[in-house]
Design an enzyme around this catalytic site. Structure first.
Site, PDB file in Angstrom:
ATOM      1  N   SER A 128      47.163  34.049  27.367  1.00 38.18           N
ATOM      2  CA  SER A 128      46.678  32.974  26.091  1.00 38.18           C
ATOM      3  C   SER A 128      46.250  32.117  26.946  1.00 38.18           C
ATOM      4  O   SER A 128      46.546  31.219  27.113  1.00 38.18           O
ATOM      5  CB  SER A 128      47.287  32.792  24.970  1.00 38.18           C
ATOM      6  OG  SER A 128      48.039  33.717  24.527  1.00 38.18           O
ATOM      7  N   ARG A 186      57.147  36.675  26.161  1.00 36.19           N
ATOM      8  CA  ARG A 186      58.300  37.321  24.907  1.00 36.19           C
ATOM      9  C   ARG A 186      58.002  39.017  25.497  1.00 36.19           C
ATOM     10  O   ARG A 186      56.449  39.053  25.951  1.00 36.19           O
ATOM     11  CB  ARG A 186      57.470  37.014  24.092  1.00 36.19           C
ATOM     12  CG  ARG A 186      58.345  37.349  22.542  1.00 36.19           C
ATOM     13  CD  ARG A 186      58.167  35.999  21.331  1.00 36.19           C
ATOM     14  NE  ARG A 186      57.192  36.722  20.785  1.00 36.19           N
ATOM     15  CZ  ARG A 186      57.127  36.889  19.436  1.00 36.19           C
ATOM     16  NH1 ARG A 186      58.094  36.385  18.790  1.00 36.19           N
ATOM     17  NH2 ARG A 186      55.780  37.290  19.018  1.00 36.19           N
ATOM     18  N   ASP A 222      45.913  35.844  22.436  1.00 35.01           N
ATOM     19  CA  ASP A 222      46.753  35.070  21.308  1.00 35.01           C
ATOM     20  C   ASP A 222      45.850  34.969  20.182  1.00 35.01           C
ATOM     21  O   ASP A 222      46.513  35.586  19.092  1.00 35.01           O
ATOM     22  CB  ASP A 222      47.504  33.934  21.913  1.00 35.01           C
ATOM     23  CG  ASP A 222      47.061  32.831  22.114  1.00 35.01           C
ATOM     24  OD1 ASP A 222      45.500  32.949  22.102  1.00 35.01           O
ATOM     25  OD2 ASP A 222      47.810  31.787  21.892  1.00 35.01           O
TER      26      ASP A 222
HETATM   27  C1  GLC Z   1      44.798  27.532  25.747  1.00 33.81           C
HETATM   28  C2  GLC Z   1      44.163  28.836  26.548  1.00 33.81           C
HETATM   29  C3  GLC Z   1      43.553  29.940  25.311  1.00 33.81           C
HETATM   30  C4  GLC Z   1      45.160  30.081  23.777  1.00 33.81           C
HETATM   31  C5  GLC Z   1      44.602  28.761  23.504  1.00 33.81           C
HETATM   32  C6  GLC Z   1      46.553  29.089  22.073  1.00 33.81           C
HETATM   33  O1  GLC Z   1      43.781  26.849  24.982  1.00 33.81           O
HETATM   34  O2  GLC Z   1      42.921  28.961  27.341  1.00 33.81           O
HETATM   35  O3  GLC Z   1      42.836  31.292  25.658  1.00 33.81           O
HETATM   36  O4  GLC Z   1      43.847  30.991  23.178  1.00 33.81           O
HETATM   37  O5  GLC Z   1      45.873  27.965  24.724  1.00 33.81           O
HETATM   38  O6  GLC Z   1      47.355  29.695  23.035  1.00 33.81           O
END
Ligand code: GLC
Length: 729
Positions: free
Chosen positions: A398, A331, A452
């Site tokens: 993330s 996004r 995130d």
């Molecule tokens: C995975 C990633 C992590 C992220 C999570 C949620 O676990 O390693 O960094 O926060 O997904 O998206």
């Protein structure tokens, strides 16, 4: 001795001691006689009632018990000659074998009760209640507001309390079943068991009927006919009911046997509170260990410090671009912060071609830069900007990254189905910046890298001052929280009054990498792990997150199909539907978390939602039983995920050790899967007594990242001296 008198004697034998008034000749009594007879009767009744006790009752019944050899003597079983003879047999046998029938009813009742444990439990509780009442009354009578409560009223109260519970656990149908089954068995036995005297007495009774008085005979015949019709109708209805309930019971017991097999497969997925507490203890230990060292090889949890030390104060402002990359699409947003945490957000979702997820890293970043350019152009964001204006961009990335500052982050490993080459071990902020700079005319500087979870926390903490943790329950799962730097031995950065705390990105999805979750992992979990892009990694995440829930359910379904529990015989019988089944059974990832949620919530009587979903993925005409079992599977897998998520959130709450805490949560499971959210909240309530609040962080990962960049800008322009508000209490 006439047969008539023989009958009388027989009846007398069975009901001994016979009441004396039966000898008073009818039609000879005067009023006086009647009253004296009534007096005699009541005196007799009173004296007998006084004498009557349980032992006597038992002795009487014991005496009228017919030998079981006679009761079961198969030589005695013959169909009656005609309806009249059948009716007479019924009446006679019911009286003759009354005690035996009573015992049959008791045996059927016991069977019914012990096969319905909830019923048994409540009956025992009722018994215990009555016993306590009697104990209490032996000491002293119960008095409420100076009013003595009779023991019978107390028993009645216990009974009344138990009745709704009994009804809830199906006592109504149990009673019907006992009635139906008893009437069925007794009727058949009484109808086919010959009476003593080889039926002779019945025939002679018929001959003995008075024939001189026509009217009397007619009345007797009408009465008899009505009686026979009544008995027959009653008995047939009872047989119908009995047969229906026996049918229902055999049906449901067939279901129970079927479900027992399913249950054995599902049992390892059902977590006890004890297991959850062990998960909590292990997670807590791994968190503490992760804060001590950066040895990611030997530790489960990375516990990355994020270089975010403060939540928003409300003084932040400005406009920011945010790129949010973490799922199968990404996004691009334009966020305007207008002071006092008022934010405007304009965004666009771009799909990432599958080839890019697994291709060369540089291409992925080039694609992101291209989308950024499109977004700026489409929204004419550069229109009123000077030629040298550069947008500040927060990069919500993330994946597990080791940060050395807010804008330096090395990717440790890919998760969630990403596997681009040449990115792991590199600084992703730099890679994005280089991709942006490769596009002439794109004026953007990447000012922050934000996980995130951190965005989720920041967005929410701008509204709730006690929000100190952020959790994602979506495609992946992870959490972050404010930790005192005193508790972070591995922190090598600044420690002063301004930097007293830091948000730690736990990366808790990796829990279990070194075996601490093996005690709850199932064969299905191992199978899923082995066939994933990241074997032996993200063990916890693979039991919880949306990316894997559907696949767990699919693997269980495949197992059930192989055991011929699901769609029995369908694959062999209908070769035409084999290709569809094969796609579903072979194709990894062909069952989604959304399917799990929709099926779990299917409360239609005929499970039509489940049928539609199964049909849409190629399983045509599933039976009701198939749908039912699949719904059970979905419920179990989703409940386990919610419980594990609750255990993890509970650890966060305990670590924060605040009198009340708000946890910001985002992700599809929490946002859209109502049952998951409900199970999570309920389990959490059991695991942590502390006051806590779970809040959905709307668009948190984009808004929150913009806030991270905004807080950083504010602190640079007006450095703070001491921010007391953000310290965990
Ligand atoms: C995975 C990633 C992590 C992220 C999570 C949620 O676990 O390693 O960094 O926060 O997904 O998206």
């Amino acid at each position: 001795m006439s047969d008539m008198s023989a009958t009388k004697q027989l009846a007398g034998d069975m009901n001994s001691p016979a009441p004396q008034h039966s000898e008073v000749p009818l039609g000879t009594s005067t009023d006086n006689n009647v009253s004296s007879t009534n007096n005699n009767m009541s005196t007799w009744a009173m004296s007998n009632l006084q004498k009557l006790n349980v032992t006597e009752l038992y002795t009487q019944q014991r005496q009228s018990l017919r030998p079981w050899l006679d009761f079961f003597n198969t030589n005695q079983f013959k169909p009656p000659a005609n309806i009249k003879a059948g009716a007479r047999r019924l009446v006679f046998n019911v009286e003759h074998f009354q005690t035996n029938y009573f015992i049959v009813i008791i045996i059927l009742s016991i069977y019914c009760i012990i096969t319905t444990p909830a019923l048994l439990f409540i009956l025992l509780a009722m018994g215990a209640g009555c016993y306590l009442v009697s104990l209490k009354n032996r000491e002293s009578p119960l008095t409420i507001m100076n009013h003595q409560i009779a023991i019978s009223q107390q028993y009645l109260a216990v009974f009344c309390l138990c009745v709704p519970l009994l009804l809830m656990v199906g006592a109504g149908s149990a009673i019907f079943w006992i009635l139906g089954a008893s009437v069925f068995v007794i009727f058949l036995h009484a109808l086919f068991h010959q009476t003593p005297n080889q039926e002779a007495f019945g025939v002679q009774m018929e001959e003995m009927a008075p024939s001189s008085d026509y009217i009397l005979e007619f009345k007797i015949d009408v009465f008899k006919t009505l009686k026979i019709v009544g008995i027959t109708t009653g008995v047939l209805t009872a047989i119908g009911l009995g047969a229906y309930y026996i049918h229902r019971r055999t049906q449901s017991s067939k279901r129970v046997i079927l479900r027992d097999e399913v249950r054995n497969i599902l049992r390892p997925f059902q977590l006890t509170e004890e297991q959850l507490r062990r998960v909590m203890a292990n997670l807590n230990t791994e968190m503490t260990n992760g804060l001590k060292s950066d040895d990611t090889e030997n530790l489960d949890l990375a516990m990355f410090p994020t270089y975010v030390h403060h939540g928003p104060s409300g003084q932040e402002s400005g406009e920011y671009l945010v790129v949010d990359l973490g799922g199968s699409n990404f996004r691009v947003s334009h966020v305007s912060i207008e002071g006092r945490n008022r934010m405007r957000l304009n965004n666009k979702i771009f799909l990432i071609p599958h080839s890019l997820l697994l291709g060369e890293g540089e291409k992925l970043f080039d694609y992101i830069a291209e989308c950024l350019q499109r977004f700026i152009d489409d929204n004419k964001l550069s229109l009123l900007k000077s030629a040298n204006y550069k947008f500040d961009l927060a990069f919500t990335f993330s994946f597990p990254c080791k940060q050395t500052s807010l804008r330096e982050a090395t990717l440790v490993s890919w998760t969630k189905g990403f596997s681009c080459t040449s990115v792991v071990g590199n600084d992703v902020v730099l890679m994005l910046q280089q991709a942006i700079d490769r596009r002439k005319g794109l004026k953007i500087q990447v000012v922050a890298l934000v996980n995130d979870t951190v965005g989720t926390l920041m967005a929410c903490s701008s509204i709730y001052r006690d929000c100190k943790a952020g959790v994602i329950l979506g495609t992946g799962t992870n959490a972050c929280y404010f930790e005192n730097l005193d508790n972070v031995p591995k922190w090598t950065g600044v420690r002063d009054n301004i930097h007293k705390q830091v948000i730690i990105n736990t990366e808790w999805g990796a829990l279990g990498r070194h075996g601490c979750l093996d005690f709850i992992r199932t064969d299905i979990d191992r199978e899923l792990d082995e066939s994933s892009l990241t074997p032996h990694q993200q063990v916890f995440e693979k039991m919880i997150s949306a990316l894997y829930l559907g696949e767990i359910v699919r693997l269980i379904i495949v197992d059930l199909v192989q055991r011929s529990i699901l769609f029995p015989g369908r694959m062999q019988k209908s070769p035409s539907i084999r290709p569809d089944y094969n796609i579903f059974l072979i194709l990894r990832g062909s069952f989604y978390a959304k399917h799990v949620a929709d099926i779990e919530n299917d409360t239609t009587e005929d499970l039509s939602i489940t049928t539609t979903i199964l049909t849409s993925i190629g399983i045509h005409d599933p039976s009701y039983d198939d749908c039912y079992i699949i719904r059970e599977v979905c419920k179990t897998v989703s409940l386990r995920a919610a419980k594990l998520a609750a255990a993890a959130v509970a650890v966060l709450i305990n670590r924060l050790n605040m009198s009340s805490v708000t946890v910001a949560i985002d992700g599809t499971l929490f946002r859209h899967h109502q049952q998951f959210k409900h199970n999570l909240t309920r389990t959490l309530g059991r695991l942590v007594p502390r006051t806590h609040r779970l809040v959905l962080s709307e668009d948190g990962s984009s808004k929150g990242s913009a806030l991270v960049a905004a807080v950083d800008r504010r602190l640079k322009t007006a450095p703070m001296t001491y921010d007391k508000t953000n310290l965990p209490s």
